[in-house]
Motif scaffolding. Sequence first.
Motif, mmCIF file in Angstrom:
data_model
loop_
_atom_site.group_PDB
_atom_site.id
_atom_site.type_symbol
_atom_site.label_atom_id
_atom_site.label_comp_id
_atom_site.label_asym_id
_atom_site.label_seq_id
_atom_site.Cartn_x
_atom_site.Cartn_y
_atom_site.Cartn_z
ATOM 1 N N PRO A 59 -8.786 1.286 -3.220
ATOM 2 C CA PRO A 59 -7.740 0.443 -3.810
ATOM 3 C C PRO A 59 -6.749 -0.092 -2.776
ATOM 4 N N LEU A 60 -6.712 0.481 -1.595
ATOM 5 C CA LEU A 60 -5.763 -0.003 -0.586
ATOM 6 C C LEU A 60 -6.256 -1.290 0.082
ATOM 7 N N PHE A 61 -7.512 -1.309 0.465
ATOM 8 C CA PHE A 61 -7.991 -2.454 1.259
ATOM 9 C C PHE A 61 -9.300 -3.047 0.741
ATOM 10 N N PRO A 84 -1.806 2.196 -5.760
ATOM 11 C CA PRO A 84 -2.822 3.247 -5.908
ATOM 12 C C PRO A 84 -2.169 4.629 -5.980
ATOM 13 N N ALA A 85 -2.665 5.444 -6.866
ATOM 14 C CA ALA A 85 -2.114 6.785 -7.059
ATOM 15 C C ALA A 85 -2.106 7.548 -5.742
ATOM 16 N N GLY A 86 -0.986 8.139 -5.442
ATOM 17 C CA GLY A 86 -0.910 8.986 -4.256
ATOM 18 C C GLY A 86 -0.468 8.268 -2.993
ATOM 19 N N THR A 138 -6.127 10.567 0.215
ATOM 20 C CA THR A 138 -6.154 9.425 -0.702
ATOM 21 C C THR A 138 -7.472 8.654 -0.554
ATOM 22 N N ARG A 142 0.831 -1.203 0.000
ATOM 23 C CA ARG A 142 0.000 0.000 0.000
ATOM 24 C C ARG A 142 0.868 1.258 0.000
ATOM 25 N N HIS A 184 -10.496 8.385 -3.591
ATOM 26 C CA HIS A 184 -10.987 7.123 -4.149
ATOM 27 C C HIS A 184 -12.423 6.831 -3.714
#
Lengths: 493, 493
Positions: free
Chosen positions: B393-395, A372-374, B382, A309, B386
Amino acid sequence: MTFEYSLTHPLLSENVPRWDAEHDVVIVGFGAAGASAAIEAVQAGADTLVIERASGYGGTSALSGGEIYLGGSGGTPAQRQAGFTDSTEDLYRYLMMAGGRDADEARVRLYAEESLAHHDWLVAQGVKYKNTFLPERMVEPVTDDCLIWSGSEEAWPFSAQAKPCPRGHTPQWTGWGGGQLLMKVLGERALALGAAVRYDTRVLALIVDAEGAVCGTVVRSAGQTAYIRARQAVILCAGGFAMNRDMVRRHAPQLLRSGEPIGSPGDDGSGILMGMSVGGAAIHMNEAFVTLPFYGPESLIKGIFVNERGQRFINEDCYHGRVGYHALQQLGDRIFLLVDQATYQEPAEFTRIGIAAAGETWEEVERDLSLPAGTLTATVETYNRHARNGVDPLFNKAAQWLKPLDEPPFVALDCRVDYAFYSHFTLGGLDTLPTGQVLTEQREPVPRLFAAGRTACGLPRWGGGYSSGLSLADSTFFGRQAGRHAAASARRG
Amino acid sequence: MTFEYSLTHPLLSENVPRWDAEHDVVIVGFGAAGASAAIEAVQAGADTLVIERASGYGGTSALSGGEIYLGGSGGTPAQRQAGFTDSTEDLYRYLMMAGGRDADEARVRLYAEESLAHHDWLVAQGVKYKNTFLPERMVEPVTDDCLIWSGSEEAWPFSAQAKPCPRGHTPQWTGWGGGQLLMKVLGERALALGAAVRYDTRVLALIVDAEGAVCGTVVRSAGQTAYIRARQAVILCAGGFAMNRDMVRRHAPQLLRSGEPIGSPGDDGSGILMGMSVGGAAIHMNEAFVTLPFYGPESLIKGIFVNERGQRFINEDCYHGRVGYHALQQLGDRIFLLVDQATYQEPAEFTRIGIAAAGETWEEVERDLSLPAGTLTATVETYNRHARNGVDPLFNKAAQWLKPLDEPPFVALDCRVDYAFYSHFTLGGLDTLPTGQVLTEQREPVPRLFAAGRTACGLPRWGGGYSSGLSLADSTFFGRQAGRHAAASARRG
């Protein structure tokens, strides 16, 4: 009538058909712990036998770098020669932190106070130290130099609690593998003092008397079963269980993520199993040393580790085993080490750390890694902003390792858990007193049974606190304790 | 001559002075596992005794919500009434994930296939289910409703592998504490069928014969010691070890960070110790259910958890016990749940979740928490960016729980590990076959010894996969297996 016995079921002495041999003290395993125990037991006057399933002494200790964690009492010769004064209290505090939430205070106290004397004992046995200091960070010297930073002494949070001092002492031996030298010295010394030895001999089970006291071992050699009586005590020094993948699955399944157990075939848990068969408690069986030895080159320490992440998770200047421990705690297998042109050096080949992505901007790297962007970019931005001021408010990485990662090209090194070299060995084992006496789960001694080395749960008992040299320090020092106390235990008729 | 025995050292049958009583099957502990075992053993024709150290049946099961994890085979009446079709394969896949890296495939397979029949058995014993469904997320119903989402079924990564279905079945009981009802039904049923019981009786040790087969127990009641013979088998259903803080320290020291063990005084590890005393292996002793039951109010699930570096660490829509597991893996005690005006609701009082900081901007909150500038704010930025697109997109938090946290005032709820209500119980215990038979570390059966409930390591064996109702599912179902197989084991003369 046949009488069943196995590693997990002792033979009752009343069912022993004959005694093929008798000794005062019987030691199972001829690695560093067994050799150290033998030296002390023989010197205390005990008729001592060492049983080893391989064809010679050595065990896993001989596969190691031979590094031993030593210090305190003002410093060893190597520490003093390098200008360090190592206090017993600093060593004590470091070892208490290194042991984690269940650090063994009595064991740590004893070792901190007697570590310097233990150094002198090692030298007296014949271990040679060149007493030179290598200040750069490394896994172990490739030269025959002695002293290195082998743990997290200079790293947060350890540095905040105990004054840093290098304590990894490597024998005078050129190249990796100083454990061969260490074991040659200790093994030959035990034999020269008169310890008897049976090589190529496997211990099948312990023998106990009607009161539950350990009084011998059943062994197998050249197709023959023999019953060996131990008049005073048995000492289990038979290694850990990294090679027993079924045991690993049941106790430390996260290690199955790594295919790189460190050990000899003897590290199959048999010593721990035999101790448990007579009531010994095995503790912290989930704990292990797990490492990705990413440095040297030490400039990689100036990089930053991120998970999948893009989050940092550790101060990169701590011991590589602490990095490995935290890498395995991340959700997901993907781990990256981010470096820039100024900090990049090629990782050692054996680490299997390759390049996952490279780019002229961190955005490019982030995109190439499909993060993921950022995420990664924000992490680098925060790190760089603070690094320019010489601080790391997230993990307190020391100033000497802080450098903004701002010189392109930028590189993400691939440190994924399921591919890179995350080697490991187990730290869980039999609970013992500092004397080596094995304890039940209620902390009652198991009569006439001792354990040392990785068969026991010793000084190192938490993956997040391991430091190179701790296992051999524990094996040699507490092996000696076990040998001395086993020899002194009351003789039975 | 006296013969020593203790929880960690069995008494040899040849040293038993007299048999005060004889039964076919002797069950230690009268909670859900013991009661279920007794019902089956009696029904299989065994003369069955249950020994309980409290003054009545119940144990820790009676302190619980009484929720049982049930499904598969197309669905229970409650599931079908709510419109869910629960396939056996989806239940199987979920339970395999929930068991972690050492999930017990044979146990999971058996339970997945027979879970619906087990539901019917529970109903046949007298457990009443209203069969109503409460779709909102909660710890357990305060009404007498039945079915809830009690795990991580709808959450990543579980939802990606197994079709989600709610499986937590709570008895028809108003308010928390349906375990009382469950235990009244199972306890009375066992007694009505003819199980004998000895209350206020403590088991001091197991008794084994010369071949190591378990053949009785030494008990203590009203100041008298008695020797109770088990002609066929002993079943250990004596709970876990959360209340034995020394055992917790040696096996799961991270739990010492929480002062909230869940259990009755009987959860002192005595069942596990007795199993180990005759060669049984205790596995996954570091694993535990650890939770901060932060929902309901379910709108808090729309918040985001961060550690003391402002990093997210889990999808907040997974089971609260999975959140707790990951919270304890973070470096440092400070954990925050970030919410905005739209998502804030007052946490339940018992959770001890207070407000750590509030502000009109996230920068203000970050500053108030003394988090490094740019950490928490980057995390929120972030997440919000999203979330506006309905993704995480992280989790992979599910879309229904994604809402940008952009409506001031903003709040950081204080979920620190060393203060908030992180309650826990242990998941490690004796290794057993699905029949309940206790195994040695080499997976050989210990003759005539069975275990169930938290004395065994069962379906739930990994903190990261626990779901409400799994422990009672395991206790009742595998308690029954143990009762049936113990009753069927060959009678001894």
